[in-house]
Scaffold this active site. Structure first.
Site, PDB file in Angstrom:
ATOM      1  N   ASP A  15       0.865  -1.168   0.000  1.00  0.00           N
ATOM      2  CA  ASP A  15       0.000   0.000   0.000  1.00  0.00           C
ATOM      3  C   ASP A  15       0.910   1.228   0.000  1.00  0.00           C
ATOM      4  O   ASP A  15       2.104   1.127   0.339  1.00  0.00           O
ATOM      5  CB  ASP A  15      -0.902  -0.036   1.233  1.00  0.00           C
ATOM      6  CG  ASP A  15      -1.796   1.180   1.341  1.00  0.00           C
ATOM      7  OD1 ASP A  15      -2.365   1.595   0.316  1.00  0.00           O
ATOM      8  OD2 ASP A  15      -1.916   1.727   2.458  1.00  0.00           O
ATOM      9  N   ASP A  17      -0.034   5.128   0.980  1.00  0.00           N
ATOM     10  CA  ASP A  17      -0.198   6.075   2.083  1.00  0.00           C
ATOM     11  C   ASP A  17      -0.243   5.348   3.423  1.00  0.00           C
ATOM     12  O   ASP A  17      -1.063   4.459   3.644  1.00  0.00           O
ATOM     13  CB  ASP A  17      -1.469   6.895   1.881  1.00  0.00           C
ATOM     14  CG  ASP A  17      -1.436   7.685   0.585  1.00  0.00           C
ATOM     15  OD1 ASP A  17      -0.679   8.656   0.512  1.00  0.00           O
ATOM     16  OD2 ASP A  17      -2.143   7.302  -0.363  1.00  0.00           O
TER      17      ASP A  17
END
Length: 221
Positions: A15, A17
């Site tokens: 991922d 952020d």
């Protein structure tokens, strides 16, 4: 705990952020600006589930006929604040240590914003990137991580996912990835379906990739 080998993954799916980049301050500033026009009573803790696509959240908050415009305005604000994005501890060192083609960034954000944040954080861009535009259904749906495994050219069960958000952890589990590493204390909270990571680390400083082994140095769980 002592250092231990968690797995020998064929590909690593990150991922963006909260895992590779710290964009919290810039995102909060952008959403605050957005809310003055579209949702004056907006509250990030109440109205957002971290890890989902912004378009999916906006569609739940505003009238259907203004969703597209509202999303475009949010993206504009996020791009204006992107310079405030830095790297999560350990992210640069870990990604720089990975063999070419072995890792994919799988983000709920739009491609333009993801690339800008990675660049601002000083992270070398991956060869492959899955963004909001690349899927029909965002996290917690499994499609983003299934697409990430496809981009890596390996079975999804041979992939390890790095996630900070319960929605993303649920997406990885639903996709059938072999292992999930949670990043930060927020990853300790289960999704509504009970999805949990295999291990939770403070940040990527606690992870090494050594001769094909994923080594965990310290944990929160």
């Amino acid at each position: 705990m002592s250092h231990r080998v968690l797995c020998r993954p064929s590909a690593l799916l990150f991922d963006c952020d909260g895992v590779l980049v710290d964009s919290l301050a810039s995102a909060e500033a952008a959403w605050k600006t957005w809310a003055t026009t579209y949702k004056p009573d907006f509250d990030m803790e109440r109205d957002m589930q971290h890890g989902r696509r912004a378009m999916d959240t906006i569609a739940e908050l505003v009238a259907p006929d203004v969703v597209e415009r509202a999303f475009e305005d949010l993206l504009r604000s996020e791009m204006e604040t992107v310079d405030g994005t830095g790297a999560i501890p350990g992210a640069v060192a870990l990604t720089d240590s990975l063999p070419v083609g072995r890792w994919v960034a799988v983000t709920s954000g739009p491609r333009e914003l993801a690339l800008a944040r990675l660049n601002s954080a000083g992270i070398t861009l991956p060869e492959r990137l899955v963004t909001a535009e690349d899927v029909d259904r965002g996290k917690p749906d499994p499609q983003p991580y299934l697409r990430g495994a496809e981009h890596a050219g390996v079975p999804v069960a041979e992939c390890v996912v790095f996630e900070d958000a319960p929605a993303g952890i649920a997406a990885g589990r639903a996709a059938g990835v072999g292992w999930v590493v949670g990043i930060g204390a927020g990853a300790l909270e289960p999704w509504s379906d009970g999805s949990r990571p295999d291990v939770v680390v403070p940040d990527l400083d606690a992870v090494r990739f050594v001769d094909g082994d994923l080594v965990i140095l310290s944990t929160l769980s």
